[in-house]
Design a protein around this motif. Structure first.
Motif, short mmCIF file in Angstrom:
data_model
loop_
_atom_site.label_atom_id
_atom_site.label_comp_id
_atom_site.label_asym_id
_atom_site.label_seq_id
_atom_site.Cartn_x
_atom_site.Cartn_y
_atom_site.Cartn_z
N LEU A 150 0.86 -1.27 0.00
CA LEU A 150 -0.15 -0.01 -0.05
C LEU A 150 0.88 1.62 -0.02
O LEU A 150 0.49 2.27 -0.68
N VAL A 151 2.21 1.21 0.69
CA VAL A 151 2.75 2.53 0.78
C VAL A 151 3.46 2.65 -0.43
O VAL A 151 3.55 3.68 -1.07
N ALA A 152 3.82 1.51 -1.23
CA ALA A 152 4.52 1.77 -2.52
C ALA A 152 3.34 1.93 -3.72
O ALA A 152 3.76 2.59 -4.78
N GLU A 153 2.37 1.39 -3.78
CA GLU A 153 1.55 1.37 -4.96
C GLU A 153 0.21 2.25 -4.60
O GLU A 153 -0.53 2.43 -5.68
N ALA A 154 -0.16 2.65 -3.46
CA ALA A 154 -1.72 2.81 -3.50
C ALA A 154 -1.48 4.42 -2.90
O ALA A 154 -0.45 4.99 -2.57
#
Length: 401
Positions: free
Chosen positions: A159-163
């Motif tokens: 979630l940190v990298a993609e969202a």
């Protein structure tokens, strides 16, 4: 904790309740590792030092340890359901603090509140799993926390990298999960009859019986090494991933923690049928081997070596904790098991927090890479010390066999 527990008669195993409580354990431990991929984001946004980062992590463990020592027996007196429900409410509050955090102070508040919630839940959930199924409950109580840690770190890193909203979205997800579980508590069946004496029981009992002490001193380095590596990966793991890969990508740090904890769960599950001596020998071999591969990855800046090292070390991580626990608790008199368990928890949580905190301070003075090399040698030395202690005892006479 030494008093007998009056359980409500039931028809036997309750598979549905076993699954539900297992999911609650997974959620609590997932929440504990969710902030790990976010630490570099917090540090870059709020501009605080590495020692403060490790102190934020240690705050969680200190709060957990103190809460557990005082509230561990509560569910034996008040019942499993009200204690677990209270912990869920506190955990929701902690997730909301993370969600609304706008500086380091809020991070400390959130971590402390989360430690309190997890400390309250730890013994109650472990007991609830065993109450639900005396055969499978203890196994799930050992495996579920490691699976939860792995899922939390990996899911958060994705979630940190993609969202969008990397500092907020993961906590919205966790709040939704804990609200669902709070509602689900209404359908669980209480397994303990409420009784008086809860306040009197909230007195920490930390004691090592004389007959247990030699074995304790011989095998506890395996547990210290395992928890020290776990504490490092949960606090400074993302910095190690960035140093090795040269990439500012939360996915690698989350994957490291996931490999360590899930391979730990696999080792507990697969090696649970082995003798304690064999388990400790596996740990004393695999943990230093994995640590040496991790140090090699730092020297060569090799991502495949880094992930391989955490995979191998994870096998030693799980067996180190399980082997030390089995060797020590097998010798405990029935009336002193709870106090001895408290000692093991004290050593475990301090092993995860204090060395990581020291590493944060050392990295400021000596640099990050020299600190990692020193930390790795420390973990390897402890593991090999435990292995030497096991090998020094003949199998037919060793108390840890």
């Amino acid at each position: 904790m030494t008093a007998s527990v009056h359980t409500t008669p039931g028809p036997g195993a309750n598979p549905r309740q076993l699954v539900f409580y297992t999911l609650v354990v997974v959620a609590f431990l997932a929440a504990s590792s969710v902030p790990t991929p976010l630490y570099p984001v917090y540090q870059a946004t709020w501009h605080f030092s590495t020692p403060m980062l490790t102190l934020a992590f240690a705050t969680y463990l200190f709060a957990l340890l103190l809460t557990l020592l005082f509230t561990g027996p509560l569910s034996d007196y008040l019942g499993r359901r009200p204690v677990i429900a209270t912990a869920l409410i506190l955990e929701i509050g902690a997730m909301l603090c993370f969600w609304g955090a706008h500086d380091l102070t809020w991070l400390f508040i959130a971590r402390a509140l989360q430690g309190m919630a997890t400390g309250i839940a730890t013994s109650a959930l472990g007991a609830a799993l065993i109450d639900s199924d005396h055969r499978h409950g203890p196994i799930l109580a050992s495996v579920a926390p490691m699976i939860g840690m792995g899922l939390g770190a990996l899911g958060s890193s994705v979630l940190v990298a993609e969202a969008p909203y990397p500092m907020r979205l993961v906590f919205v997800v966790m709040v939704a999960i804990f609200i669902w579980q709070s509602i689900g508590m209404r359908s669980t069946r209480e397994s303990v009859q409420r009784r008086a004496g809860a306040l009197a029981a909230m007195r920490p009992r930390v004691h090592i019986p004389a007959n247990v002490l030699p074995t304790f001193l011989r095998v506890i380095p395996a547990n210290i090494a395992a928890w020290s590596l776990g504490g490092f990966s949960l606090s400074l793991g993302p910095m190690l991933a960035k140093d090795v890969t040269g990439l500012d990508n939360a996915m690698i740090g989350g994957l490291m923690v996931c490999l360590l904890s899930t391979m730990g769960a696999v080792s507990v599950w697969r090696m649970r049928v082995l003798a304690t001596r064999q388990i400790l020998m596996f740990s004393g071999t695999l943990l230093p081997l994995g640590m040496s591969i991790i140090l090699g990855s730092l020297y060569t800046h090799s991502t495949p070596l880094l992930l391989t090292g955490f995979t191998v070390a994870g096998l030693g991580f799980g067996t180190g904790f399980m082997g030390a626990m089995r060797a020590i608790m097998a010798l405990a008199p029935a009336g002193e098991r709870s106090s001895l368990m408290s000692v093991i928890y004290v050593v475990s949580y301090l092993s995860a927090s204090l060395p990581a905190l020291a590493a944060g301070l050392a990295s400021q003075r000596y640099g990050f890479e020299p600190t990692v090399y020193g930390y790795g040698l420390y973990v390897m030395a402890l593991s090999l010390l435990a292995l030497a202690g096991v090998l020094s005892q003949r199998p037919q006479t060793a108390s840890c066999s």
